[in-house]
Enzyme design. Structure first.
Site, PDB file in Angstrom:
ATOM      1  N   TYR A  74       0.835  -1.201   0.000  1.00  0.00           N
ATOM      2  CA  TYR A  74       0.000   0.000   0.000  1.00  0.00           C
ATOM      3  C   TYR A  74       0.872   1.254   0.000  1.00  0.00           C
ATOM      4  O   TYR A  74       0.603   2.215  -0.706  1.00  0.00           O
ATOM      5  CB  TYR A  74      -0.936   0.016   1.219  1.00  0.00           C
ATOM      6  CG  TYR A  74      -1.945   1.138   1.151  1.00  0.00           C
ATOM      7  CD1 TYR A  74      -3.182   0.938   0.542  1.00  0.00           C
ATOM      8  CD2 TYR A  74      -1.648   2.402   1.658  1.00  0.00           C
ATOM      9  CE1 TYR A  74      -4.098   1.975   0.433  1.00  0.00           C
ATOM     10  CE2 TYR A  74      -2.556   3.444   1.554  1.00  0.00           C
ATOM     11  CZ  TYR A  74      -3.784   3.225   0.943  1.00  0.00           C
ATOM     12  OH  TYR A  74      -4.685   4.248   0.837  1.00  0.00           O
ATOM     13  N   PHE A 126      -7.673  20.565 -25.471  1.00  0.00           N
ATOM     14  CA  PHE A 126      -8.018  19.152 -25.469  1.00  0.00           C
ATOM     15  C   PHE A 126      -9.220  19.001 -24.534  1.00  0.00           C
ATOM     16  O   PHE A 126      -9.314  19.687 -23.520  1.00  0.00           O
ATOM     17  CB  PHE A 126      -6.862  18.233 -25.048  1.00  0.00           C
ATOM     18  CG  PHE A 126      -7.306  16.793 -25.167  1.00  0.00           C
ATOM     19  CD1 PHE A 126      -7.484  16.229 -26.414  1.00  0.00           C
ATOM     20  CD2 PHE A 126      -7.636  16.045 -24.048  1.00  0.00           C
ATOM     21  CE1 PHE A 126      -7.981  14.935 -26.551  1.00  0.00           C
ATOM     22  CE2 PHE A 126      -8.132  14.758 -24.172  1.00  0.00           C
ATOM     23  CZ  PHE A 126      -8.302  14.197 -25.426  1.00  0.00           C
ATOM     24  N   THR A 127     -10.103  18.069 -24.878  1.00  0.00           N
ATOM     25  CA  THR A 127     -11.406  17.970 -24.209  1.00  0.00           C
ATOM     26  C   THR A 127     -11.305  17.921 -22.680  1.00  0.00           C
ATOM     27  O   THR A 127     -11.878  18.757 -21.985  1.00  0.00           O
ATOM     28  CB  THR A 127     -12.163  16.738 -24.732  1.00  0.00           C
ATOM     29  OG1 THR A 127     -11.323  15.593 -24.602  1.00  0.00           O
ATOM     30  CG2 THR A 127     -12.532  16.907 -26.206  1.00  0.00           C
ATOM     31  N   ASP A 217       1.756  19.295 -21.630  1.00  0.00           N
ATOM     32  CA  ASP A 217       0.972  18.070 -21.770  1.00  0.00           C
ATOM     33  C   ASP A 217       1.875  17.128 -22.566  1.00  0.00           C
ATOM     34  O   ASP A 217       1.997  17.239 -23.787  1.00  0.00           O
ATOM     35  CB  ASP A 217      -0.353  18.327 -22.474  1.00  0.00           C
ATOM     36  CG  ASP A 217      -1.203  17.049 -22.573  1.00  0.00           C
ATOM     37  OD1 ASP A 217      -0.620  15.949 -22.528  1.00  0.00           O
ATOM     38  OD2 ASP A 217      -2.439  17.150 -22.706  1.00  0.00           O
ATOM     39  N   LYS A 260      -0.536   6.606 -23.875  1.00  0.00           N
ATOM     40  CA  LYS A 260      -0.088   6.854 -25.252  1.00  0.00           C
ATOM     41  C   LYS A 260       1.397   6.509 -25.378  1.00  0.00           C
ATOM     42  O   LYS A 260       1.753   5.332 -25.371  1.00  0.00           O
ATOM     43  CB  LYS A 260      -0.373   8.302 -25.644  1.00  0.00           C
ATOM     44  CG  LYS A 260      -1.849   8.574 -25.957  1.00  0.00           C
ATOM     45  CD  LYS A 260      -2.676   8.829 -24.734  1.00  0.00           C
ATOM     46  CE  LYS A 260      -4.022   9.442 -25.028  1.00  0.00           C
ATOM     47  NZ  LYS A 260      -4.847   9.559 -23.812  1.00  0.00           N
ATOM     48  N   ARG A 385     -13.867  14.163 -34.414  1.00  0.00           N
ATOM     49  CA  ARG A 385     -13.160  15.262 -33.767  1.00  0.00           C
ATOM     50  C   ARG A 385     -13.579  16.541 -34.472  1.00  0.00           C
ATOM     51  O   ARG A 385     -12.858  17.113 -35.274  1.00  0.00           O
ATOM     52  CB  ARG A 385     -11.636  15.071 -33.832  1.00  0.00           C
ATOM     53  CG  ARG A 385     -11.110  13.910 -33.013  1.00  0.00           C
ATOM     54  CD  ARG A 385     -10.906  14.181 -31.523  1.00  0.00           C
ATOM     55  NE  ARG A 385     -12.034  13.981 -30.652  1.00  0.00           N
ATOM     56  CZ  ARG A 385     -11.928  13.681 -29.355  1.00  0.00           C
ATOM     57  NH1 ARG A 385     -10.752  13.485 -28.790  1.00  0.00           N
ATOM     58  NH2 ARG A 385     -12.987  13.573 -28.602  1.00  0.00           N
ATOM     59  N   PHE A 452     -19.501  14.214 -26.587  1.00  0.00           N
ATOM     60  CA  PHE A 452     -19.146  13.257 -27.654  1.00  0.00           C
ATOM     61  C   PHE A 452     -19.053  11.821 -27.154  1.00  0.00           C
ATOM     62  O   PHE A 452     -19.291  10.885 -27.899  1.00  0.00           O
ATOM     63  CB  PHE A 452     -17.807  13.656 -28.296  1.00  0.00           C
ATOM     64  CG  PHE A 452     -16.686  13.795 -27.304  1.00  0.00           C
ATOM     65  CD1 PHE A 452     -16.519  14.981 -26.598  1.00  0.00           C
ATOM     66  CD2 PHE A 452     -15.827  12.750 -27.052  1.00  0.00           C
ATOM     67  CE1 PHE A 452     -15.508  15.117 -25.666  1.00  0.00           C
ATOM     68  CE2 PHE A 452     -14.807  12.867 -26.118  1.00  0.00           C
ATOM     69  CZ  PHE A 452     -14.657  14.061 -25.422  1.00  0.00           C
TER      70      PHE A 452
END
Ligand code: F0G
Length: 465
Positions: A74, A126-127, A217, A260, A385, A452
Site C-alpha cells: 500500500y 483538449f477535451t 501536456d 499513449k 473530432r 461526444f
C-alpha cells in the site's frame, strides 16, 4: 538504418488476439444500437479499432514480465520508486505524482493552480484538459498559430504557440490572472502536429519573464521529439531521448497520459519541479486518487509503466516505426486523393470531413456521419473530432464551430500490421467514392458535459449509403 529505404518494426509478434469481420447487416444493427456514435459500439462488433491510441498499445514481453514483479505494498511500493527513477531519467522531473490516467493529473494540477476567473492559454484545447480548467473556475484561451486550423497548411510545426497571441492574452488579462500555460506536445486536436524546440524555448522565456508557469501536456511528447529530429535544424544527429529531455527542461512540470507514448494500457502522472507545488498536489492526490506512492495505479501497473517509459526511448527505432506506420496510411490516402490533414500527424490520420461531405452543413455533424459511414462499410472504427467534440459555449449555449471537422483514424502502438493499414485505406477510399450518399445526423440524446462520449444520433433522412 539511415542508409536503408525501408523500415520495419523493431519487434516480432509472440502472441496474437483474434479479431472478427462482421457482415454489413450486423454492422447496420450495431450502428443503430450505438446511436451512430462509435464510442458506444461494442468492441466485439469492430474489425480494426482506430478509435484511439489511448491505452490500446501492445506491451512488450519485458513489460508483461514486470506485471508479475509489481510490488502491491500500500505504501512505499518498490514499483513506485522504479517509476520515479524512470520519470527522472527520461523526462527529467524530480517530483512524481502518480494518477490513474492523464485526466487525473489534469484535475490535480487545475485544482492546485487555478482560481476563479483565471485564464489558461493553450495551444488548442483538449477535451478533458479544458474541462478540468473550467471545472476549477478558469477559462481556456487558444494561442496556437493560425496554421493549426488550416487542414492543408504544410507548416512543419503546426502545434506552435503564436507568441503574439500569448502576449495579447498577458496584456488583456494580466500575468497575475494566468497561473500557467498548458502547452501540448504533438497537438492531438490539430491532427497530431508538433511544436518546435525553438518555439517551446520562446514560450518558456516569455512566461518566465512574466512569472507564468509552463506546464507541458507530455502525452505524445515522444512523437513530437521525433518530428523535431526530422524537421528542425540541428537535431538530426540527436537521439529522441536527448530531444525529449531538452523539451521537458524548458518546462516547470507535465501532465501525462501514459496510455499513449508510454506503452501501457492504464496510468499517468503529474510531474513537477517545485517541491512546494508537489506537496499541494499530494495533499489532493490522497483525496481523489490514492496514497502518494500509488495514486491511481496498482504496483504492477507502475512496474509496467516504468519499463514502458525506458523502452520507448531505448534507441530511435521504436518511434521511427510507430510514426512510419501512421505515415504509411496517411500517404496512401493522400495518393488516392482523399482530403486528409497535412502534414500526416504522429498518432493518426485525420480525414477532412467538411471537404469530403461538402453537401452537409456543420449542424448536420459531417465528421460524426463520416465516422459512422466508415464503420458501416468495413467495421473500421474511427472517432469524431469536430463540432460534437467541441461542445457548446458555456455562456451562449451555442455549438462551438471548430474550423477543423475531422475524423480521426488513430493507430494503436505495436498492434496492427501494414496489411491492416491497407484494409483501412481500401475502406476509406470506398466511402470517399460514395460520399454523396452519406447523409447528416441529428442528436437524439445530448449529454451536458463532454457530450461526444455518450451522445446518440439518428439520420436526419434515411441514408442511401
Ligand atoms: N491530453 C491529451 C493530449 C490527450 O490526448 C488525452 C487523452 C488526455 C490529455 C487525457 O488523458 O485519457 O489518460 O485521461 N486522449 C485520448 C484520445 C482519450 O483518444 O485522444 P487520459
Amino acid at each position: 538504418m539511415s542508409a536503408r529505404r525501408t523500415w520495419a518494426e523493431p519487434w516480432k509478434i509472440k502472441m496474437v488476439e483474434p479479431i472478427r469481420m462482421t457482415t454489413r447487416t450486423e454492422r447496420e444493427e450495431a450502428a443503430r444500437t450505438a446511436g451512430y456514435n462509435t464510442f458506444l459500439l461494442k468492441s466485439d462488433d469492430v474489425y480494426i479499432d482506430l478509435l484511439t491510441d489511448s491505452g490500446t498499445s501492445a506491451m512488450s514481453d519485458h513489460q508483461w514480465a514486470g506485471l508479475m514483479l509489481g510490488d502491491e505494498a500500500y505504501a512505499g511500493s518498490k514499483s513506485f520508486y522504479h517509476l520515479v527513477d524512470a520519470v527522472q531519467a527520461v523526462y527529467g522531473y524530480e517530483e512524481l505524482i502518480p494518477t490513474h490516467q492523464g485526466r487525473g493529473a489534469e484535475h490535480i494540477l487545475s485544482q492546485i493552480l487555478i482560481s476563479d476567473g483565471d485564464v489558461i492559454p493553450g495551444n488548442m484545447y483538449f477535451t478533458t484538459t479544458k474541462f478540468h480548467q473550467e471545472y476549477a473556475g478558469g477559462r481556456f484561451v487558444d494561442v496556437i498559430i493560425d496554421e493549426a486550423h488550416e487542414p492543408y497548411s504544410d507548416h512543419p510545426f503546426k502545434g506552435n504557440v503564436d507568441l503574439a497571441k500569448l502576449q495579447a492574452a498577458i496584456d488583456t488579462y494580466g500575468a497575475d490572472r494566468i497561473p500557467y500555460i498548458s502547452v501540448e506536445a504533438n497537438v492531438n486536436m490539430a491532427g497530431g502536429q508538433p511544436m518546435s524546440m525553438a518555439n517551446l524555448r520562446a514560450v518558456s522565456e516569455l512566461c518566465r519573464r512574466n512569472g507564468i508557469l509552463v506546464m507541458l501536456d507530455a502525452t505524445r511528447a515522444l512523437e513530437n521529439a521525433w518530428f523535431i529530429k526530422q524537421r528542425e535544424g540541428g537535431y538530426s544527429d540527436r537521439s529522441v531521448a536527448e530531444i525529449l529531455l531538452e523539451m521537458c527542461g524548458l518546462t516547470d512540470g507535465a501532465t501525462m497520459s501514459s496510455k499513449k507514448d508510454n506503452l501501457v494500457n492504464i496510468g499517468g502522472f503529474l510531474a513537477l519541479r517545485d517541491p512546494e507545488l508537489a506537496r499541494k498536489a499530494r495533499a489532493l492526490l490522497v483525496a481523489f486518487e490514492g496514497l502518494h506512492t500509488y495514486g491511481g495505479m496498482s504496483g504492477r501497473d507502475m512496474e509496467a509503466l516504468a519499463r514502458g517509459i525506458r523502452e520507448m526511448v531505448d534507441g530511435d527505432d521504436h518511434i521511427a516505426a510507430r510514426v512510419g506506420q501512421v505515415e504509411y496510411l496517411g500517404h496512401g490516402l493522400l495518393k488516392a486523393g482523399v482530403p486528409v490533414v497535412r502534414p500526416i500527424g504522429g498518432h493518426g490520420v485525420f480525414l477532412d470531413a467538411r471537404a469530403i461531405l461538402e453537401h452537409l452543413t456543420q449542424d448536420e455533424f459531417p465528421a460524426q456521419a463520416l465516422t459512422a459511414a466508415i464503420y458501416l462499410d468495413s467495421g473500421v472504427r474511427g472517432m469524431e473530432r469536430g463540432v460534437v467534440s467541441a461542445g457548446r459555449d458555456l455562456v451562449t449555449g451555442e455549438h462551438h464551430y471548430p474550423k477543423l471537422e475531422l475524423v480521426r483514424l488513430t493507430i494503436p502502438r505495436r498492434v496492427y500490421t501494414q496489411a491492416h493499414m491497407d484494409v483501412v485505406m481500401e475502406s476509406v477510399v470506398e466511402v470517399y467514392e460514395h460520399r454523396e450518399k452519406v447523409g447528416g445526423l441529428r442528436f437524439t440524446y445530448e449529454p451536458e458535459e463532454l457530450r461526444f462520449f455518450q451522445a446518440r444520433f439518428q439520420p436526419i433522412q434515411p441514408w442511401e449509403f
